[in-house]
Design a protein around this motif. Sequence first.
Motif, PDB file in Angstrom:
ATOM      1  N   ASP A   1       0.821  -1.213   0.000  1.00 24.67           N
ATOM      2  CA  ASP A   1       0.000   0.000   0.000  1.00 24.67           C
ATOM      3  C   ASP A   1       0.864   1.275   0.000  1.00 24.67           C
ATOM      4  O   ASP A   1       0.633   2.191   0.805  1.00 24.67           O
ATOM      5  CB  ASP A   1      -0.891  -0.038   1.265  1.00 24.67           C
ATOM      6  CG  ASP A   1      -2.150   0.797   1.099  1.00 24.67           C
ATOM      7  OD1 ASP A   1      -2.399   1.273  -0.021  1.00 24.67           O
ATOM      8  OD2 ASP A   1      -2.866   0.979   2.105  1.00 24.67           O
ATOM      9  N   MET A   2       1.849   1.302  -0.892  1.00 21.57           N
ATOM     10  CA  MET A   2       2.803   2.419  -0.909  1.00 21.57           C
ATOM     11  C   MET A   2       2.132   3.756  -1.226  1.00 21.57           C
ATOM     12  O   MET A   2       2.645   4.807  -0.858  1.00 21.57           O
ATOM     13  CB  MET A   2       3.926   2.140  -1.914  1.00 21.57           C
ATOM     14  CG  MET A   2       4.854   1.007  -1.514  1.00 21.57           C
ATOM     15  SD  MET A   2       5.835   1.440  -0.043  1.00 21.57           S
ATOM     16  CE  MET A   2       6.793  -0.070   0.176  1.00 21.57           C
ATOM     17  N   ARG A   3       1.003   3.707  -1.913  1.00 27.99           N
ATOM     18  CA  ARG A   3       0.348   4.972  -2.285  1.00 27.99           C
ATOM     19  C   ARG A   3      -0.116   5.766  -1.072  1.00 27.99           C
ATOM     20  O   ARG A   3      -0.391   6.950  -1.158  1.00 27.99           O
ATOM     21  CB  ARG A   3      -0.846   4.707  -3.211  1.00 27.99           C
ATOM     22  CG  ARG A   3      -0.380   4.216  -4.547  1.00 27.99           C
ATOM     23  CD  ARG A   3      -1.390   4.243  -5.657  1.00 27.99           C
ATOM     24  NE  ARG A   3      -0.803   3.557  -6.797  1.00 27.99           N
ATOM     25  CZ  ARG A   3       0.111   4.087  -7.607  1.00 27.99           C
ATOM     26  NH1 ARG A   3       0.488   5.329  -7.429  1.00 27.99           N
ATOM     27  NH2 ARG A   3       0.616   3.391  -8.604  1.00 27.99           N
ATOM     28  N   ARG A   4      -0.232   5.067   0.076  1.00 30.41           N
ATOM     29  CA  ARG A   4      -0.669   5.773   1.286  1.00 30.41           C
ATOM     30  C   ARG A   4       0.464   5.978   2.291  1.00 30.41           C
ATOM     31  O   ARG A   4       0.230   6.366   3.428  1.00 30.41           O
ATOM     32  CB  ARG A   4      -1.830   5.015   1.930  1.00 30.41           C
ATOM     33  CG  ARG A   4      -3.078   5.108   1.062  1.00 30.41           C
ATOM     34  CD  ARG A   4      -4.312   4.937   1.852  1.00 30.41           C
ATOM     35  NE  ARG A   4      -4.377   3.606   2.426  1.00 30.41           N
ATOM     36  CZ  ARG A   4      -5.361   3.184   3.197  1.00 30.41           C
ATOM     37  NH1 ARG A   4      -6.336   4.001   3.509  1.00 30.41           N
ATOM     38  NH2 ARG A   4      -5.374   1.958   3.660  1.00 30.41           N
ATOM     39  N   ALA A   5       1.702   5.755   1.823  1.00 30.17           N
ATOM     40  CA  ALA A   5       2.836   5.905   2.737  1.00 30.17           C
ATOM     41  C   ALA A   5       3.124   7.390   2.989  1.00 30.17           C
ATOM     42  O   ALA A   5       2.914   8.245   2.122  1.00 30.17           O
ATOM     43  CB  ALA A   5       4.069   5.223   2.151  1.00 30.17           C
TER      44      ALA A   5
ATOM     45  N   HIS B   1       5.117   5.014  -7.141  1.00 40.33           N
ATOM     46  CA  HIS B   1       4.203   4.513  -6.107  1.00 40.33           C
ATOM     47  C   HIS B   1       3.970   5.457  -4.935  1.00 40.33           C
ATOM     48  O   HIS B   1       2.865   5.498  -4.400  1.00 40.33           O
ATOM     49  CB  HIS B   1       4.717   3.172  -5.561  1.00 40.33           C
ATOM     50  CG  HIS B   1       4.708   2.078  -6.578  1.00 40.33           C
ATOM     51  ND1 HIS B   1       3.576   1.348  -6.889  1.00 40.33           N
ATOM     52  CD2 HIS B   1       5.684   1.616  -7.388  1.00 40.33           C
ATOM     53  CE1 HIS B   1       3.873   0.465  -7.834  1.00 40.33           C
ATOM     54  NE2 HIS B   1       5.139   0.600  -8.153  1.00 40.33           N
ATOM     55  N   LEU B   2       4.993   6.170  -4.498  1.00 36.22           N
ATOM     56  CA  LEU B   2       4.841   6.965  -3.275  1.00 36.22           C
ATOM     57  C   LEU B   2       4.167   8.298  -3.579  1.00 36.22           C
ATOM     58  O   LEU B   2       4.424   8.907  -4.625  1.00 36.22           O
ATOM     59  CB  LEU B   2       6.216   7.197  -2.629  1.00 36.22           C
ATOM     60  CG  LEU B   2       6.929   5.927  -2.152  1.00 36.22           C
ATOM     61  CD1 LEU B   2       8.355   6.238  -1.690  1.00 36.22           C
ATOM     62  CD2 LEU B   2       6.143   5.253  -1.026  1.00 36.22           C
ATOM     63  N   PRO B   3       3.335   8.790  -2.654  1.00 34.60           N
ATOM     64  CA  PRO B   3       2.717  10.096  -2.881  1.00 34.60           C
ATOM     65  C   PRO B   3       3.776  11.211  -2.831  1.00 34.60           C
ATOM     66  O   PRO B   3       4.823  11.040  -2.187  1.00 34.60           O
ATOM     67  CB  PRO B   3       1.717  10.230  -1.720  1.00 34.60           C
ATOM     68  CG  PRO B   3       1.986   9.130  -0.783  1.00 34.60           C
ATOM     69  CD  PRO B   3       2.884   8.131  -1.426  1.00 34.60           C
TER      70      PRO B   3
END
Length: 223
Positions: free
Chosen positions: A40-44, A65-67
């Motif tokens: 769930d890297m998009r919410r890191a 992937h990361l925000p």
Amino acid sequence: MTRTLSHSEAKAFYDRFGARQDSQRFYEDAAVADLIAHSDMRRARAVFEFGCGTGRLAAHLLANHLPPACRYRAVDVSETMVRLARRRLARWQNRADVAQSTGSVTLSAESAGFDRFIVAYVLDLLDTEDISRLLEEAYRVLEPGGLLCAVGLTYGGTLPARAVSLLWQALFRLNPKLLGGCRPIVIGDRLRGAAWALRHHNVVTRFGISSEVVVAVRDHADT
Ligand SMILES: C[S@@+](CC[C@H](N)C(=O)[O-])C[C@H]1O[C@@H](n2cnc3c(N)ncnc32)[C@H](O)[C@@H]1O
């Protein structure tokens, strides 16, 4: 008892190996993709990576992937790897930071300061004491609910992979430096206590080499 590389032997090996580390992607990429798919890297919000190597995984995460507001911090014992990773991550220098460590698994990072702790193909070269200590440190630097995202060499998951794994272990016993200090291990079983909840546990095999993928949630209770 298994003889692993000392921190200074690991540093010397990876200082020499440098960018050649990326040639291992022929078996690592599929396992790393599985790790990312379950992390769930998009919410890191803040990522810590132990032993970032050339920064290949970090660059992939930051680009795809990361925000945009997510911070990334890494340590590596190898001067060469730190130089390569810093160069690779230069375009994210306002939020990505790579430091050279002494090899110690006691981290200077603040407690509960991160929500992802990544360790890719590094636990498998540490001795068992360092593995336990690093997992304690991952617990400490992760906030409650944060994810430990670990991938590394493990025992063969298929018949041909079991043969490769046996050969690998024989070579390792002969001289761990032949294999960058890495040998098959199992991490998931160490995380079944109260401190962690296993969210994803898988073995991915490519070209006869098996990797264990573990995503575990840091428990809310303090230990
Ligand atoms: C097999 S490479 C993996 C690199 C990277 N994580 C990847 O997946 O491509 C192992 C890395 O861990 C680093 N390393 C080994 N022992 C370490 C230690 N005690 N502390 C920090 N880094 C270490 C090495 O310098 C090297 O960059």
